[in-house]
Design an enzyme around this catalytic site. Structure first.
Site, short mmCIF file in Angstrom:
data_model
loop_
_atom_site.label_atom_id
_atom_site.label_comp_id
_atom_site.label_asym_id
_atom_site.label_seq_id
_atom_site.Cartn_x
_atom_site.Cartn_y
_atom_site.Cartn_z
N ASP A 156 90.24 83.50 111.86
CA ASP A 156 88.78 83.47 111.90
C ASP A 156 88.27 84.67 112.70
OD1 ASP A 156 85.96 82.20 112.56
OD2 ASP A 156 86.91 80.84 111.14
N HIS B 227 82.34 82.19 115.60
CA HIS B 227 82.85 81.16 114.70
C HIS B 227 84.25 80.67 115.09
CE1 HIS B 227 83.61 79.54 110.51
NE2 HIS B 227 82.33 79.23 110.65
N ASN C 282 79.79 75.71 101.40
CA ASN C 282 78.64 74.88 101.74
C ASN C 282 77.47 75.01 100.77
OD1 ASN C 282 80.07 74.24 104.15
ND2 ASN C 282 79.27 76.11 105.10
N SER D 190 83.18 74.66 107.48
CA SER D 190 83.82 75.40 108.57
C SER D 190 84.34 74.45 109.65
CB SER D 190 82.84 76.39 109.20
OG SER D 190 82.62 77.49 108.35
#
Length: 732
Positions: A268, A302, A398, A478
């Site tokens: 990430d 993130h 999403n 996520s």
């Protein structure tokens, strides 16, 4: 024998009291190691002990009065967990009892105590009692039960005498510590359990007494935000009426919290390796795929959020708990907002598996497919973990459509994860959690995981989403993806020999079919691991069921089983040699234990009424059957002190052969004739064989068990006043 001064007892009851937390003149206290521990009443909560079948509507209408509201309820299993010794307690053993709490809005202690007294007169209320405020804002309730420890076994009559004076019921004694007895108060009792425990202690007749307090928030995690982590334990946070829709993390932690040998690469933005809730679980210095160097860099917010969901440290009084809080975390960093080239992305996978990653969590995805990324993923799935393969988990996306993000769709061995709301929905209406959103779905979707309002770690200071070092509402796939990566780490911690395909199959097969009122899971071509739905995949990931399934997948030499099994789960275990079990199979749960030579049910093991259990001497086999249903909450016969009788010993009885294929010979070597009877029991205490009384000296007796199921049996040979006992194994 010390004579009880009853005038002293009733004088205590009539004395006036002055309340006050920690004050020596408070009437709210109990004795611990001879000292008074003073308690502060919590005027906001009343404890209720309820007898009889429960009905939520009945409870609400009968117990909720002015300035009160229904708070919580739990079944009280005390009667079924003690050994009864009198007829009254035995006849009431199956009486349904519950502990519940009523929230109040009272300002004075006198009003609070009057409300408690008013509840005592209501139907089905056995006892109404105060609750207590503890340090740090915690609370503690008070049930109608109390515990008394005798000084000697012969003091049991004293206990019954004193219990009768206070109108208390003696429920029975502790299974493992028989000097400890449990008593219960009800409407007819002169005192509640706190008062009763104190009065009995002050007689001087007993070693120790204490009330049965009800602890709040007695959970595996001491992390302050754990109560907000509905994905790990859904108690109805955020207004959800679907408590229990979670990944069953606490149950899984009863078996494993992960292992330091299992490492999850969080691929990430890179995470803060010095974050107080991540630092202890960080492995190595990581890798920056953006420029091909080490250590990893923090390129955005993130990654730290994703890492906390996978493996934040547990029980450190900080923040949150990860799904696999004992496993290690590897930081692999890339740019997400303006992506790195495909080759750089591919390098991150190859570096991770070559540097020990067992699982890779990917909460990202693009749109254009790439052969170089495909090859890197294939390398990782094929060569990771010494050829068993590294597990790769991807977020679905999403956008509330069927365009699941690449690379999640690139390989069928990947785990693609959609996001679920606290109400168990893929597309969440704002009425559920205040968020209106939708996870991607479609033919490539494998499983679902919590993905709305997820508390997790955040970059420290003002760098991240929130200035508190924690972020309470990390949303979307996520946040769902690292939940599944954490479950994969738990699965590998339970069984590190699994291949990547076995891990994937286990997680899919064990998923929960949630919200069947909205989603119809059906048998689907190309989906071999159970029923499936295009919006939910195989369902919500279930950490506990997955870990249980991992334990049964490969054959181990020996196993020692301690975690209890709860409904509706099944615990299948196999070993080539021996299995020793000291756990409890709860009502509605199942267990099958297969071993090559013996299955030992040690003290502590119990199959509760309504459970299914079978112990077989079959060695390692994937064919399990829980056809035997426990019909009584009985102590297993195999708990007894049993001397195994084998040929060659200088003793009076030989039972052979053992193991037997069905025909058993019992040979006696008595110097004179004795009246002998032979009884054989299965592990549930059911008598499966009984001989008539015979006169035997040096005779043999043949027993035919060929019609019985393979497994463990206990032989009782009664000769005059002597009982010979041995375990035998029937292995067809």
């Amino acid at each position: 024998m010390k004579i009880l001064n009853t005038r002293f007892i009733w004088l205590i009851l009539l004395l006036p009291f002055v309340s006050g937390y920690g004050q020596s003149n408070s009437k709210y206290f109990y004795y611990y190691q001879g000292n008074k521990i003073f308690l502060e009443p919590d005027k906001q909560t009343v404890a209720i002990s309820w007898e009889g079948d429960t009905d939520i509507n009945l409870l609400s209408s009968s117990l909720v009065v002015s300035k009160s509201k229904f708070s919580r309820i739990a079944e009280d299993h005390t009667r079924n967990t003690v050994i009864t010794i009198d007829q009254k307690a035995s006849s009431r053993k199956n009486l349904k009892t519950y502990y519940l709490e009523i929230g109040t809005d009272l300002s004075t202690l006198s009003d609070y105590e009057r409300m408690i007294e008013s509840y005592k007169t209501k139907p089905n209320v056995a006892m109404a009692s105060p609750c207590f405020a503890m340090a740090g804002g915690k609370k503690m309730g008070l049930s109608n039960n109390l515990y008394v420890k005798l000084k000697t076994p012969s003091d049991v009559n004293l206990l019954y005498e004193q219990a009768d004076k206070l109108k208390l019921e003696v429920l029975g004694h502790n299974e493992f510590m028989p000097l400890w007895f449990t008593l219960s108060s009800d409407k007819n009792s002169k005192v509640n359990s706190l008062q009763a425990a104190n009065l009995l202690y002050e007689t001087g007749l007993f070693e120790s007494t204490e009330p049965a307090f009800i602890y709040h928030d007695l959970m595996l995690s001491s992390d302050p935000y754990f109560n907000n982590q509905w994905g790990l334990k859904n108690t109805g946070q955020y207004g959800s009426t679907y408590a229990g829709i979670d990944i069953k993390a606490e149950q899984a932690w009863g078996i494993t919290t992960g292992a330091t040998s299992i490492k999850v690469a969080v691929y990430d933005h890179g995470f803060e390796m010095n974050h107080p809730d991540l630092q202890a679980n960080t492995f190595g210095t990581g890798y920056n795929a953006a420029n091909g160097t080490t250590p990893a860099q923090v390129l955005g917010d993130h990654g730290t959020a994703c890492a906390g969901i996978v493996g934040a440290v547990q029980n450190n009084n900080l923040g949150v708990s990860g799904v696999a809080p004992t496993s290690k975390l590897i930081s692999v960093s890339i740019n997400l907002l303006l992506s790195d080239p495909p080759q750089n992305l591919a390098n991150g996978f190859n570096w991770a598996w070559q540097n020990g990653a067992d699982v890779i969590s990917n909460s990202w995805g693009g749109y254009a497919q790439s052969s170089i990324i495909d090859d890197a993923i294939t390398n990782t799935l094929t060569n990771g973990r010494g050829g068993k393969g590294t597990v790769i988990v991807f977020a679905a996306g999403n956008e509330n459509n069927t365009a699941i993000r690449y690379p999640g769709i690139s390989n069928p061995s990947l785990l693609v994860v959609g996001a679920l709301s606290p109400c168990g929905q893929r597309k969440s209406p704002s009425s559920c959690d205040g968020e209106a959103w939708g996870s991607c779905f479609g033919t490539q979707l494998d499983v679902m995981a919590p993905g709305v309002k997820i508390p997790t770690t955040d970059r420290q200071g003002t760098n991240g989403f929130d200035a508190t070092d924690y972020f309470q509402t990390f949303n979307g796939t996520s946040s769902a993806c690292p939940h599944v990566a954490g479950v994969a780490a738990l699965v590998l911690s339970a069984n590190p020999n699994l291949t990547v395909q076995q891990v994937t199959d286990i997680i899919e097969k064990s998923a929960q079919k949630v919200r069947t009122d909205l989603y119809s899971y059906t048998t689907t071509s190309g989906r071999p691991n159970g029923t499936w739905h295009n919006e939910m995949g195989y369902g919500l990931v279930d950490a506990y069921a997955a870990v249980l399934l991992a334990n049964s997948t490969t054959c181990q030499a020996s196993q020692s089983i301690t975690p209890n099994v709860v409904a509706p789960y099944t615990d299948n275990r196999q070993a080539s040699a021996t299995i020793t079990a000291t756990n409890i199979i709860n009502a509605g749960a199942s267990a099958n234990y297969h071993a090559g030579s013996s299955v030992t049910l040690s003290p502590g093991f119990r199959a509760i009424a309504g459970s299914k259990f079978r112990a077989n001497v079959l060695g390692c086999t994937d064919t399990y059957s829980s056809s035997r249903i426990a019909t009584g909450n009985v102590t297993q016969v195999s708990y007894e002190e049993i001397k195994n009788i084998t040929a060659g010993e200088d003793i009076d009885v030989i039972v052979s052969p053992n193991p037997t294929s069905g025909i058993l010979n019992i040979q006696t070597f008595f110097t004179e004739k004795r009246k002998v009877s032979i009884l054989i029991y299965d592990t549930f205490g059911n008598r499966v064989y009984e001989s008539s009384v015979k006169e035997m000296a040096t005779e043999g007796h043949e027993v035919n068990l060929t019609g019985k199921a393979s497994g463990l049996y206990i032989v009782h040979l009664k000769a005059n006043n002597t009982v010979y006992k041995t375990k035998i194994i029937l292995n067809k």
